[in-house]
Design a protein around this motif. Structure first.
Motif, PDB file in Angstrom:
ATOM      1  N   ASN A   1      -1.788   0.487  -8.106  1.00  0.00           N
ATOM      2  CA  ASN A   1      -0.658   0.339  -9.027  1.00  0.00           C
ATOM      3  C   ASN A   1      -1.085   0.529 -10.470  1.00  0.00           C
ATOM      4  O   ASN A   1      -0.346   1.057 -11.283  1.00  0.00           O
ATOM      5  CB  ASN A   1      -0.033  -1.044  -8.864  1.00  0.00           C
ATOM      6  N   MET A   2      -2.308   0.062 -10.768  1.00  0.00           N
ATOM      7  CA  MET A   2      -2.822   0.258 -12.131  1.00  0.00           C
ATOM      8  C   MET A   2      -2.955   1.736 -12.436  1.00  0.00           C
ATOM      9  O   MET A   2      -2.620   2.191 -13.533  1.00  0.00           O
ATOM     10  CB  MET A   2      -4.206  -0.379 -12.245  1.00  0.00           C
ATOM     11  N   ILE A   3      -3.449   2.503 -11.451  1.00  0.00           N
ATOM     12  CA  ILE A   3      -3.601   3.948 -11.664  1.00  0.00           C
ATOM     13  C   ILE A   3      -2.230   4.592 -11.852  1.00  0.00           C
ATOM     14  O   ILE A   3      -2.035   5.411 -12.749  1.00  0.00           O
ATOM     15  CB  ILE A   3      -4.346   4.589 -10.476  1.00  0.00           C
ATOM     16  N   ILE A   4      -1.268   4.179 -11.005  1.00  0.00           N
ATOM     17  CA  ILE A   4       0.085   4.718 -11.125  1.00  0.00           C
ATOM     18  C   ILE A   4       0.641   4.419 -12.516  1.00  0.00           C
ATOM     19  O   ILE A   4       1.179   5.299 -13.191  1.00  0.00           O
ATOM     20  CB  ILE A   4       1.012   4.062 -10.077  1.00  0.00           C
ATOM     21  N   ALA A   5       0.495   3.161 -12.937  1.00  0.00           N
ATOM     22  CA  ALA A   5       1.043   2.769 -14.231  1.00  0.00           C
ATOM     23  C   ALA A   5       0.410   3.589 -15.343  1.00  0.00           C
ATOM     24  O   ALA A   5       1.106   4.092 -16.238  1.00  0.00           O
ATOM     25  CB  ALA A   5       0.807   1.281 -14.461  1.00  0.00           C
ATOM     26  N   SER A   6      -0.918   3.781 -15.270  1.00  0.00           N
ATOM     27  CA  SER A   6      -1.596   4.571 -16.305  1.00  0.00           C
ATOM     28  C   SER A   6      -1.109   6.010 -16.278  1.00  0.00           C
ATOM     29  O   SER A   6      -0.802   6.590 -17.327  1.00  0.00           O
ATOM     30  CB  SER A   6      -3.097   4.550 -16.086  1.00  0.00           C
ATOM     31  N   ALA A   7      -1.015   6.588 -15.077  1.00  0.00           N
ATOM     32  CA  ALA A   7      -0.574   7.975 -14.965  1.00  0.00           C
ATOM     33  C   ALA A   7       0.851   8.122 -15.468  1.00  0.00           C
ATOM     34  O   ALA A   7       1.194   9.108 -16.123  1.00  0.00           O
ATOM     35  CB  ALA A   7      -0.678   8.435 -13.521  1.00  0.00           C
ATOM     36  N   LEU A   8       1.675   7.109 -15.193  1.00  0.00           N
ATOM     37  CA  LEU A   8       3.068   7.152 -15.629  1.00  0.00           C
ATOM     38  C   LEU A   8       3.164   7.058 -17.152  1.00  0.00           C
ATOM     39  O   LEU A   8       3.922   7.810 -17.784  1.00  0.00           O
ATOM     40  CB  LEU A   8       3.818   5.992 -14.970  1.00  0.00           C
ATOM     41  N   ILE A   9       2.374   6.176 -17.744  1.00  0.00           N
ATOM     42  CA  ILE A   9       2.386   6.057 -19.207  1.00  0.00           C
ATOM     43  C   ILE A   9       1.931   7.365 -19.832  1.00  0.00           C
ATOM     44  O   ILE A   9       2.512   7.849 -20.797  1.00  0.00           O
ATOM     45  CB  ILE A   9       1.485   4.883 -19.657  1.00  0.00           C
ATOM     46  N   VAL A  10       0.876   7.967 -19.234  1.00  0.00           N
ATOM     47  CA  VAL A  10       0.383   9.235 -19.769  1.00  0.00           C
ATOM     48  C   VAL A  10       1.465  10.295 -19.660  1.00  0.00           C
ATOM     49  O   VAL A  10       1.719  11.045 -20.604  1.00  0.00           O
ATOM     50  CB  VAL A  10      -0.898   9.670 -19.016  1.00  0.00           C
ATOM     51  N   THR A  11       2.158  10.349 -18.506  1.00  0.00           N
ATOM     52  CA  THR A  11       3.181  11.377 -18.305  1.00  0.00           C
ATOM     53  C   THR A  11       4.354  11.184 -19.261  1.00  0.00           C
ATOM     54  O   THR A  11       4.836  12.138 -19.860  1.00  0.00           O
ATOM     55  CB  THR A  11       3.701  11.325 -16.862  1.00  0.00           C
TER      56      THR A  11
ATOM     57  N   LEU B   1       0.826  -1.209   0.000  1.00  0.00           N
ATOM     58  CA  LEU B   1       0.000   0.000   0.000  1.00  0.00           C
ATOM     59  C   LEU B   1       0.861   1.260   0.000  1.00  0.00           C
ATOM     60  O   LEU B   1       0.563   2.222  -0.712  1.00  0.00           O
ATOM     61  CB  LEU B   1      -0.912   0.005   1.227  1.00  0.00           C
ATOM     62  N   PHE B   2       1.943   1.233   0.795  1.00  0.00           N
ATOM     63  CA  PHE B   2       2.824   2.394   0.889  1.00  0.00           C
ATOM     64  C   PHE B   2       3.382   2.738  -0.488  1.00  0.00           C
ATOM     65  O   PHE B   2       3.351   3.893  -0.935  1.00  0.00           O
ATOM     66  CB  PHE B   2       3.963   2.094   1.869  1.00  0.00           C
ATOM     67  N   VAL B   3       3.881   1.714  -1.193  1.00  0.00           N
ATOM     68  CA  VAL B   3       4.447   1.944  -2.519  1.00  0.00           C
ATOM     69  C   VAL B   3       3.374   2.469  -3.464  1.00  0.00           C
ATOM     70  O   VAL B   3       3.577   3.433  -4.194  1.00  0.00           O
ATOM     71  CB  VAL B   3       5.055   0.637  -3.056  1.00  0.00           C
ATOM     72  N   ALA B   4       2.193   1.832  -3.382  1.00  0.00           N
ATOM     73  CA  ALA B   4       1.143   2.191  -4.330  1.00  0.00           C
ATOM     74  C   ALA B   4       0.723   3.644  -4.166  1.00  0.00           C
ATOM     75  O   ALA B   4       0.434   4.329  -5.143  1.00  0.00           O
ATOM     76  CB  ALA B   4      -0.060   1.273  -4.131  1.00  0.00           C
ATOM     77  N   PHE B   5       0.696   4.139  -2.932  1.00  0.00           N
ATOM     78  CA  PHE B   5       0.186   5.494  -2.754  1.00  0.00           C
ATOM     79  C   PHE B   5       1.269   6.554  -2.761  1.00  0.00           C
ATOM     80  O   PHE B   5       0.979   7.719  -2.996  1.00  0.00           O
ATOM     81  CB  PHE B   5      -0.627   5.583  -1.455  1.00  0.00           C
ATOM     82  N   SER B   6       2.536   6.179  -2.501  1.00  0.00           N
ATOM     83  CA  SER B   6       3.559   7.225  -2.458  1.00  0.00           C
ATOM     84  C   SER B   6       4.165   7.510  -3.818  1.00  0.00           C
ATOM     85  O   SER B   6       4.760   8.555  -4.025  1.00  0.00           O
ATOM     86  CB  SER B   6       4.654   6.841  -1.471  1.00  0.00           C
TER      87      SER B   6
ATOM     88  N   GLY C   1      -5.681  -4.941   1.561  1.00  0.00           N
ATOM     89  CA  GLY C   1      -4.506  -4.118   1.285  1.00  0.00           C
ATOM     90  C   GLY C   1      -3.877  -4.473  -0.042  1.00  0.00           C
ATOM     91  O   GLY C   1      -3.609  -3.602  -0.870  1.00  0.00           O
ATOM     92  N   PHE C   2      -3.671  -5.769  -0.281  1.00  0.00           N
ATOM     93  CA  PHE C   2      -3.103  -6.190  -1.566  1.00  0.00           C
ATOM     94  C   PHE C   2      -4.021  -5.843  -2.719  1.00  0.00           C
ATOM     95  O   PHE C   2      -3.588  -5.427  -3.796  1.00  0.00           O
ATOM     96  CB  PHE C   2      -2.855  -7.698  -1.555  1.00  0.00           C
ATOM     97  N   PHE C   3      -5.310  -6.021  -2.459  1.00  0.00           N
ATOM     98  CA  PHE C   3      -6.307  -5.775  -3.503  1.00  0.00           C
ATOM     99  C   PHE C   3      -6.289  -4.306  -3.915  1.00  0.00           C
ATOM    100  O   PHE C   3      -6.206  -3.980  -5.100  1.00  0.00           O
ATOM    101  CB  PHE C   3      -7.675  -6.153  -2.921  1.00  0.00           C
ATOM    102  N   LEU C   4      -6.300  -3.421  -2.896  1.00  0.00           N
ATOM    103  CA  LEU C   4      -6.267  -1.983  -3.179  1.00  0.00           C
ATOM    104  C   LEU C   4      -4.955  -1.613  -3.848  1.00  0.00           C
ATOM    105  O   LEU C   4      -4.929  -0.813  -4.785  1.00  0.00           O
ATOM    106  CB  LEU C   4      -6.424  -1.191  -1.889  1.00  0.00           C
ATOM    107  N   ALA C   5      -3.842  -2.220  -3.377  1.00  0.00           N
ATOM    108  CA  ALA C   5      -2.537  -1.883  -3.930  1.00  0.00           C
ATOM    109  C   ALA C   5      -2.472  -2.250  -5.402  1.00  0.00           C
ATOM    110  O   ALA C   5      -1.915  -1.498  -6.204  1.00  0.00           O
ATOM    111  CB  ALA C   5      -1.442  -2.610  -3.156  1.00  0.00           C
ATOM    112  N   GLU C   6      -3.090  -3.381  -5.780  1.00  0.00           N
ATOM    113  CA  GLU C   6      -3.049  -3.781  -7.186  1.00  0.00           C
ATOM    114  C   GLU C   6      -3.736  -2.728  -8.053  1.00  0.00           C
ATOM    115  O   GLU C   6      -3.218  -2.324  -9.088  1.00  0.00           O
ATOM    116  CB  GLU C   6      -3.735  -5.134  -7.358  1.00  0.00           C
ATOM    117  N   TYR C   7      -4.892  -2.256  -7.587  1.00  0.00           N
ATOM    118  CA  TYR C   7      -5.617  -1.281  -8.399  1.00  0.00           C
ATOM    119  C   TYR C   7      -4.957   0.084  -8.345  1.00  0.00           C
ATOM    120  O   TYR C   7      -4.921   0.802  -9.346  1.00  0.00           O
ATOM    121  CB  TYR C   7      -7.081  -1.230  -7.956  1.00  0.00           C
TER     122      TYR C   7
END
Lengths: 343, 162
Positions: A250-260, A87-92, A242-248
């Motif tokens: 991470n998906m948002i992070i990955a999408s935002a990163l690809i967009v950036t 979770l920490f990685v996913a949100f930070s 926690g794992f479930f939320l982190a997976e999703y």
């Protein structure tokens, strides 16, 4: 701008991003279920609330009420720590991704990014690598062979795909000649999106980010038919959530990163020529960023419900024999762009 | 080298066109009509060939066709049917005083209907039978008797296809 103002503004930005992320994650789960249903001629959840819109909250309440089971042979501390790392990685990670241009509010210029640091891309790559620890530790500390296999697979997969990911990012950094996400977005003005300039790098990065977020067709660490639940077999209740939320997340992070990195970030082509009043351009640009992220999230879910899972050896040979050489070719292509076309 | 069926062509090997094909298929499916029955509001109505809860046929005069021969009870694989016969002044001479089907035991095989010489027990279209205790699961004559007009589909089906 004094130090208190900076701290206050940053705090507000963190709060906004965190709330938006949590809401998006919960509704992403809802849309995952809806889209999977539509792709299979079904209706999907439609009982809780209007069109089933309260379904994510019902899911969370169900998970909260579940008993938290820890296996006898588990390493208790690491077992509890693993979902926290995830979770920490996913949100930070989101801290360095810009979601809009600088805006002027009450006479203060506010950049729409939590931390505009000059090693942003490096920060993201480093944090996503920590994400591997969450899964590997979860697999190892559970004391179950299925979990262990899932964790080991995950570490092997992440290391293989991180290489092609890093090399694809190399192309982007060469073109922008900066590691700052803000500068990378600024370098993609107009239609000069990196996805257009270096399509091979875009594809390798896209595929690698699928592998990094453990989404199908690369969800080997939690392959249900062979590993029960993979690394989260022995998790229940909020630890599983926690794992479930982190997976999703991470998906948002990955999408935002690809967009950036590849789709121009918050840049919307030709918006400056429309002659709109002051605030509107920034608003459209933020909306454009959110729209691009939403499209990519749909793509993530769409791919999951279309493609079958890879076999483990296929995954590895794709990573090392196809993605890695392709990302090298991309770097040469970018070098040609810089040397010959003087971009 | 001889070309085998499992050998892929060049376009199949680079994989991306095939991925796009798969993606377009699922995208098209998303806009197709849905097959879901939203059950409590919208119920599935079976045809005559459906084997639901076994019921006793009740004639227009309000009496059952059953002559209490006991064949259904004899053939029933899980022994779910209990019949007790008695004499009557009617033309058929015998009738069941007690006819009980234990719906916990019933496996909906339809043997009772198949073996019945009088076409007196048939499978209905009823598939909604929930009970909260074992006593409720014993269906007596009061629950089993069904007017013949409601069973027309099933009786027509039996006459045509059996």
């Amino acid at each position: 701008m004094n130090i208190l103002q900076i701290i206050g503004i940053t705090f507000v930005k963190i709060l906004i991003i965190f709330t938006v992320m949590m809401l998006t994650v919960s509704y992403l789960v809802y849309f995952e279920r809806k889209i999977s249903a539509w792709a299979q001629n079904r209706l999907g959840p439609n009982r809780v609330g209007w069109f089933g819109l309260l379904q994510p909250f019902a899911d969370v309440f169900k998970l909260l009420l579940k008993e938290d089971i820890v296996p006898t042979h588990a390493h208790k501390k690491l077992h509890a720590l693993a979902p926290m790392i995830a979770l920490f990685v996913a949100f930070s990670t989101y801290a360095v991704i810009p979601f809009g241009p600088d805006i002027k509010l009450f006479g203060i210029v506010i950049p729409l990014v939590v931390a505009d640091i000059n090693i942003g891309v490096l920060y993201i790559l480093a944090l996503t690598s920590i994400g591997v620890y969450a899964i590997t530790l979860a697999g190892w500390s559970s004391g179950s062979k299925y979990s262990l296999l899932g964790g080991v697979r995950s570490s092997a997969q992440m290391i293989s795909y991180e290489i092609s990911m890093g090399f694809s990012v190399g192309g982007v950094i060469l073109l922008a000649s900066s590691l700052r996400p803000v500068a990378i977005v600024a370098a993609q003005h107009g239609w000069m999106w990196n996805a257009v300039l270096q399509p091979i790098g875009f594809i390798t990065f896209l595929v690698s980010s699928f592998a990094e977020t453990n989404r199908l067709p690369f969800d080997l660490p939690e392959a249900e038919p062979e590993l029960v639940g993979g690394y989260h077999t022995e998790y229940s209740s909020m630890k599983f959530a926690g794992f479930f939320l982190a997976e999703y997340a991470n998906m948002i992070i990955a999408s935002a990163l690809i967009v950036t990195l590849y789709l121009g970030g918050w840049q919307v082509p030709l918006v400056g020529r429309l002659g709109l009043p002051a605030g509107w351009v920034e608003l459209i640009q933020v909306a454009g960023f959110l729209f691009k992220v939403a499209c990519l999230l749909f793509f993530f879910i769409w791919v999951r419900w279309s493609l079958p899972r890879f076999r483990y050896d296929q995954l590895m040979s794709l990573g090392w024999k196809v993605m890695f050489p392709l990302s090298l070719i991309n770097i040469i292509w970018v070098a040609i762009l810089i040397m010959v076309f003087k971009l | 080298m001889k070309k085998r069926l499992k050998d892929l062509t060049f376009w199949e090997k680079i994989y991306i066109p095939e991925i796009l094909k798969g993606l377009s298929l699922t995208l098209r499916t998303m806009f197709k009509p849905k097959y879901t029955f939203e059950y409590p509001e919208e119920k599935f109505i079976p045809t005559g060939s459906y084997r639901g809860r076994p019921v006793l046929v009740m004639e227009e005069n309000g009496k059952e066709r059953c002559v209490a021969c006991g064949l259904c009870s004899r053939v029933c694989p899980p022994l779910a049917i209990e019949v007790q016969a008695a004499e009557t002044t009617d033309e058929k001479e015998r009738y069941p005083v007690k006819f009980e089907i234990n719906m916990i035991r019933c496996i909906f095989c339809g043997f009772c209907e198949e073996v019945c010489p009088e076409e007196a027990i048939v499978m209905s279209k009823d598939y909604e039978m929930a009970f909260s205790n074992r006593e409720d699961a014993l269906y007596g004559k009061d629950k089993l008797l069904t007017p013949v007009s409601e069973l027309k589909d099933r009786i027509d089906f039996l006459r045509k296809y059996r």
